[in-house]
Design a protein around this motif. Sequence first.
Motif, PDB file in Angstrom:
ATOM      1  N   ARG B  74       0.816  -1.212   0.000  1.00  0.00           N
ATOM      2  CA  ARG B  74       0.000   0.000   0.000  1.00  0.00           C
ATOM      3  C   ARG B  74       0.855   1.269   0.000  1.00  0.00           C
ATOM      4  O   ARG B  74       0.388   2.326  -0.452  1.00  0.00           O
ATOM      5  CB  ARG B  74      -0.956  -0.008   1.195  1.00  0.00           C
ATOM      6  CG  ARG B  74      -2.076  -1.044   1.037  1.00  0.00           C
ATOM      7  CD  ARG B  74      -2.688  -1.425   2.369  1.00  0.00           C
ATOM      8  NE  ARG B  74      -3.267  -0.274   3.040  1.00  0.00           N
ATOM      9  CZ  ARG B  74      -4.501   0.158   2.814  1.00  0.00           C
ATOM     10  NH1 ARG B  74      -5.273  -0.460   1.961  1.00  0.00           N
ATOM     11  NH2 ARG B  74      -4.964   1.211   3.443  1.00  0.00           N
ATOM     12  N   ASN B  77       1.522   2.822  -3.651  1.00  0.00           N
ATOM     13  CA  ASN B  77       0.709   3.875  -4.283  1.00  0.00           C
ATOM     14  C   ASN B  77       0.149   4.839  -3.249  1.00  0.00           C
ATOM     15  O   ASN B  77      -0.890   5.436  -3.449  1.00  0.00           O
ATOM     16  CB  ASN B  77      -0.379   3.299  -5.191  1.00  0.00           C
ATOM     17  CG  ASN B  77      -1.476   2.631  -4.405  1.00  0.00           C
ATOM     18  OD1 ASN B  77      -1.326   2.389  -3.221  1.00  0.00           O
ATOM     19  ND2 ASN B  77      -2.575   2.355  -5.072  1.00  0.00           N
ATOM     20  N   LEU B  79      -1.293   4.667  -0.452  1.00  0.00           N
ATOM     21  CA  LEU B  79      -2.452   4.501   0.419  1.00  0.00           C
ATOM     22  C   LEU B  79      -1.974   4.500   1.860  1.00  0.00           C
ATOM     23  O   LEU B  79      -2.752   4.700   2.780  1.00  0.00           O
ATOM     24  CB  LEU B  79      -3.216   3.217   0.091  1.00  0.00           C
ATOM     25  CG  LEU B  79      -3.994   3.236  -1.227  1.00  0.00           C
ATOM     26  CD1 LEU B  79      -4.714   1.925  -1.458  1.00  0.00           C
ATOM     27  CD2 LEU B  79      -4.974   4.389  -1.287  1.00  0.00           C
ATOM     28  N   ARG B 104      -0.751   7.369  -8.850  1.00  0.00           N
ATOM     29  CA  ARG B 104      -1.837   6.403  -8.721  1.00  0.00           C
ATOM     30  C   ARG B 104      -2.443   6.065 -10.076  1.00  0.00           C
ATOM     31  O   ARG B 104      -3.027   4.993 -10.259  1.00  0.00           O
ATOM     32  CB  ARG B 104      -2.912   6.944  -7.776  1.00  0.00           C
ATOM     33  CG  ARG B 104      -2.468   6.874  -6.326  1.00  0.00           C
ATOM     34  CD  ARG B 104      -3.565   7.337  -5.413  1.00  0.00           C
ATOM     35  NE  ARG B 104      -3.142   7.297  -4.027  1.00  0.00           N
ATOM     36  CZ  ARG B 104      -3.466   8.230  -3.143  1.00  0.00           C
ATOM     37  NH1 ARG B 104      -4.179   9.261  -3.519  1.00  0.00           N
ATOM     38  NH2 ARG B 104      -3.074   8.114  -1.899  1.00  0.00           N
ATOM     39  N   GLU B 105      -2.322   6.989 -11.029  1.00  0.00           N
ATOM     40  CA  GLU B 105      -2.808   6.677 -12.371  1.00  0.00           C
ATOM     41  C   GLU B 105      -1.940   5.604 -13.025  1.00  0.00           C
ATOM     42  O   GLU B 105      -2.390   4.889 -13.917  1.00  0.00           O
ATOM     43  CB  GLU B 105      -2.798   7.941 -13.246  1.00  0.00           C
ATOM     44  CG  GLU B 105      -3.841   8.953 -12.804  1.00  0.00           C
ATOM     45  CD  GLU B 105      -3.691  10.268 -13.542  1.00  0.00           C
ATOM     46  OE1 GLU B 105      -3.206  10.256 -14.684  1.00  0.00           O
ATOM     47  OE2 GLU B 105      -4.037  11.313 -12.962  1.00  0.00           O
ATOM     48  N   MET B 109      -4.595  -0.927  -8.551  1.00  0.00           N
ATOM     49  CA  MET B 109      -4.614  -1.683  -7.296  1.00  0.00           C
ATOM     50  C   MET B 109      -5.835  -2.595  -7.254  1.00  0.00           C
ATOM     51  O   MET B 109      -6.936  -2.184  -7.607  1.00  0.00           O
ATOM     52  CB  MET B 109      -4.677  -0.690  -6.131  1.00  0.00           C
ATOM     53  CG  MET B 109      -4.721  -1.320  -4.768  1.00  0.00           C
ATOM     54  SD  MET B 109      -3.138  -1.147  -3.951  1.00  0.00           S
ATOM     55  CE  MET B 109      -3.431  -2.021  -2.440  1.00  0.00           C
ATOM     56  N   PHE B 111      -7.913  -5.045  -4.560  1.00  0.00           N
ATOM     57  CA  PHE B 111      -8.032  -5.207  -3.116  1.00  0.00           C
ATOM     58  C   PHE B 111      -8.567  -6.592  -2.749  1.00  0.00           C
ATOM     59  O   PHE B 111      -9.264  -7.227  -3.529  1.00  0.00           O
ATOM     60  CB  PHE B 111      -8.983  -4.157  -2.547  1.00  0.00           C
ATOM     61  CG  PHE B 111      -8.540  -2.741  -2.775  1.00  0.00           C
ATOM     62  CD1 PHE B 111      -7.768  -2.081  -1.838  1.00  0.00           C
ATOM     63  CD2 PHE B 111      -8.891  -2.070  -3.938  1.00  0.00           C
ATOM     64  CE1 PHE B 111      -7.357  -0.781  -2.040  1.00  0.00           C
ATOM     65  CE2 PHE B 111      -8.483  -0.759  -4.150  1.00  0.00           C
ATOM     66  CZ  PHE B 111      -7.716  -0.121  -3.198  1.00  0.00           C
ATOM     67  N   ASN B 115     -13.835  -4.006  -3.369  1.00  0.00           N
ATOM     68  CA  ASN B 115     -14.135  -2.572  -3.341  1.00  0.00           C
ATOM     69  C   ASN B 115     -14.713  -2.044  -4.641  1.00  0.00           C
ATOM     70  O   ASN B 115     -14.395  -0.938  -5.067  1.00  0.00           O
ATOM     71  CB  ASN B 115     -12.887  -1.754  -2.977  1.00  0.00           C
ATOM     72  CG  ASN B 115     -12.443  -1.996  -1.558  1.00  0.00           C
ATOM     73  OD1 ASN B 115     -13.210  -2.527  -0.760  1.00  0.00           O
ATOM     74  ND2 ASN B 115     -11.217  -1.639  -1.242  1.00  0.00           N
ATOM     75  N   LEU B 116     -15.558  -2.839  -5.283  1.00  0.00           N
ATOM     76  CA  LEU B 116     -16.294  -2.295  -6.427  1.00  0.00           C
ATOM     77  C   LEU B 116     -17.277  -1.256  -5.898  1.00  0.00           C
ATOM     78  O   LEU B 116     -17.642  -1.275  -4.732  1.00  0.00           O
ATOM     79  CB  LEU B 116     -17.048  -3.414  -7.155  1.00  0.00           C
ATOM     80  CG  LEU B 116     -16.175  -4.406  -7.899  1.00  0.00           C
ATOM     81  CD1 LEU B 116     -17.039  -5.468  -8.568  1.00  0.00           C
ATOM     82  CD2 LEU B 116     -15.315  -3.715  -8.943  1.00  0.00           C
ATOM     83  N   ARG B 177     -11.268  -3.043 -13.928  1.00  0.00           N
ATOM     84  CA  ARG B 177     -11.385  -1.634 -13.580  1.00  0.00           C
ATOM     85  C   ARG B 177     -10.008  -0.993 -13.419  1.00  0.00           C
ATOM     86  O   ARG B 177      -9.768   0.127 -13.889  1.00  0.00           O
ATOM     87  CB  ARG B 177     -12.176  -1.495 -12.277  1.00  0.00           C
ATOM     88  CG  ARG B 177     -12.330  -0.063 -11.810  1.00  0.00           C
ATOM     89  CD  ARG B 177     -13.159   0.048 -10.571  1.00  0.00           C
ATOM     90  NE  ARG B 177     -12.466  -0.501  -9.395  1.00  0.00           N
ATOM     91  CZ  ARG B 177     -12.955  -0.479  -8.168  1.00  0.00           C
ATOM     92  NH1 ARG B 177     -14.149   0.041  -7.958  1.00  0.00           N
ATOM     93  NH2 ARG B 177     -12.297  -0.986  -7.154  1.00  0.00           N
ATOM     94  N   ALA B 178      -9.106  -1.714 -12.744  1.00  0.00           N
ATOM     95  CA  ALA B 178      -7.755  -1.178 -12.566  1.00  0.00           C
ATOM     96  C   ALA B 178      -7.044  -1.073 -13.906  1.00  0.00           C
ATOM     97  O   ALA B 178      -6.349  -0.095 -14.181  1.00  0.00           O
ATOM     98  CB  ALA B 178      -6.973  -2.064 -11.608  1.00  0.00           C
ATOM     99  N   MET B 181      -7.360   2.048 -16.503  1.00  0.00           N
ATOM    100  CA  MET B 181      -6.534   3.256 -16.424  1.00  0.00           C
ATOM    101  C   MET B 181      -5.199   3.057 -17.139  1.00  0.00           C
ATOM    102  O   MET B 181      -4.344   3.929 -17.107  1.00  0.00           O
ATOM    103  CB  MET B 181      -6.301   3.637 -14.963  1.00  0.00           C
ATOM    104  CG  MET B 181      -7.522   4.178 -14.255  1.00  0.00           C
ATOM    105  SD  MET B 181      -8.143   5.687 -15.000  1.00  0.00           S
ATOM    106  CE  MET B 181      -6.916   6.868 -14.458  1.00  0.00           C
TER     107      MET B 181
END
Lengths: 326, 268
Positions: B74, B77, B79, B104-105, B109, B111, B115-116, B177-178, B181
């Motif tokens: 973590r 990036n 966090l 972060r772009e 990450m 999880f 965490n959707l 989703r990750a 980007m």
Amino acid sequence: MLNLNQSHVRQMERQPNKLLWHGIFFLIVAAIAVGFYKSSQSIEYTWRWERMPQYLVYQAEDHLMAEFDGSVIEENGELYLVNDFDPDEKVLVTGLAEVTVADGDVIFTGDSLGYNQNWALGPILDGVLVTLELSLYSGVLAIILGTLAGLARISPNPALKNLSVFYVEVIRGTPLLVQIFIVYFFIGTVLDLDRFAAGVIALAVFTGAYVAEIVRSGIESIHSGQMEAGRSLGMGYGQTMHYIILPQAFKRVLPPLAGQFINLIKDSSLVSVISITDLTKAGREVVSSTFSPFEVWFSVALLYLVLTGILSFFVRRLERKYANVG
Amino acid sequence: MQTLDDTAVTAPEPEELTEEIVDVKSTPIISASGVEKIYPGNVHALKNINVEILEGEVVVIVGPSGSGKSTFLRTLNQLETINDGEIVVDGISLTTPGNVNALREEAGMVFQSFNLFPHLTVLDNICLAPMKVRSISREKAEKRAEKLLQQVGMLDKRDRYPSQLSGGQQQRVAIARALAMRPKIMLFDEPTSALDPEMVGEVLDVMKKLAHHGMTMVVVTHEMGFAKEVADRVMFMESGELVVEDTPEAFFDNPASERLQQFLSQVL
């Protein structure tokens, strides 16, 4: 969720006889009603419900006034008002449902020539409109104020956080009635506010403090992983709040927020102390002209109940609409 | 700063590399030196961590719970902030303020708890960040999202909400989703730990595919099979220290420390 829990409980417990208990419920309500009636009889109160409707709506008479002195003359079956000293000044009496003058009448400026009848809102319904207006304006302001204060409360910036805590504690620790007086007599005088604006501000500031706490708890109830997920995708704090946290929090705070707005409608009755003619003040005025306090206050209570009932009906529909997701 | 033109994003799209197995393991893309992390209450979570991870490399970090492996991941990036040391990711130093969003772009990450975003459909979950951060049009973002969903085998669920999916399906969407980007690095924080056993395979398969396409990956996991099969390097952490760092063969067949031996005998 609540329904689910209830049905679980029902499955565990022995089923009561529904018909019997509904019957008992109605008996109790009837007993209360009879009790009210009997006790009013014991103090020899005369119920005059028939007087109430005229304070809700009534037939207003819209009179046409004479604009100069003169006489009424009939020509070709139509009535004219003619100036005695200047026969050229002649007005046709027209457009009236009810004419109260006849041929040969002597008329002075300001006399009624006749009238039209219109349905008009009585003082009680006027009061309902004022209460609605008060609640609507202060509700919108309270949402804005409360959301900002709620966001400030969870901000890492100590100045914002302390400001929010200070605001919420001061407002929640003092009576609304006192706040209304302070806003009206102090802030209202300094800033030259009219009483309606002072009432709206007092209610908005008061409700905003409670909204702030609701918003804060709503945001804090969203799992921290949501913020992490948003941030890990490169979105900023504001963007993540806007697109991810707040939409989810909104759904969670809808029920307590609705409760707060129902409170707001009820709390708005307190601004009648600064002579805003809301529903409560209208009720007081009608009592003093009818001497029928029981009927008036029961009617006023019923109207508040209708207002809050309509609000909770719409909120329940909104909740159901959002319930299908997440 | 991001340009509006997404073609300026240099990260390769995985689907363009299906045939070609990339093997550019030469330049360090992550370098951490002397990283210290102390939590309030004087919990020393990371002690003097020094790591270099090369481009295209797959690094698996294992260790007992509480060993600091997730914390370290973590920090990569931001966090978690670090108390001392330096982390440079793709030339971006994390100790310089203001670099965080840019970093972060570049680092996607995944999880443990997926965490959707529960209030958005699968497709919108994937499209949101590219549209808001990279300012890509919805049309373009959706097209790309569909491509990614195809790759993780979730295209038929594009209009579902996360709560309507199984854990394995949710995690595959989270990976898509990750990837949307177009990150240069993918960080996996125990991606299969919250899954029912029969769903672990489908997620690991997606991760293996990603590794074969040359994605730089740092994976914290308890899946030793994955480490053996896919990792270029395996690291063992214990009480905040990086104890062993080895090739998978040496790591599993010839453990370099007694503590590691003990750990492996417990998990294998």
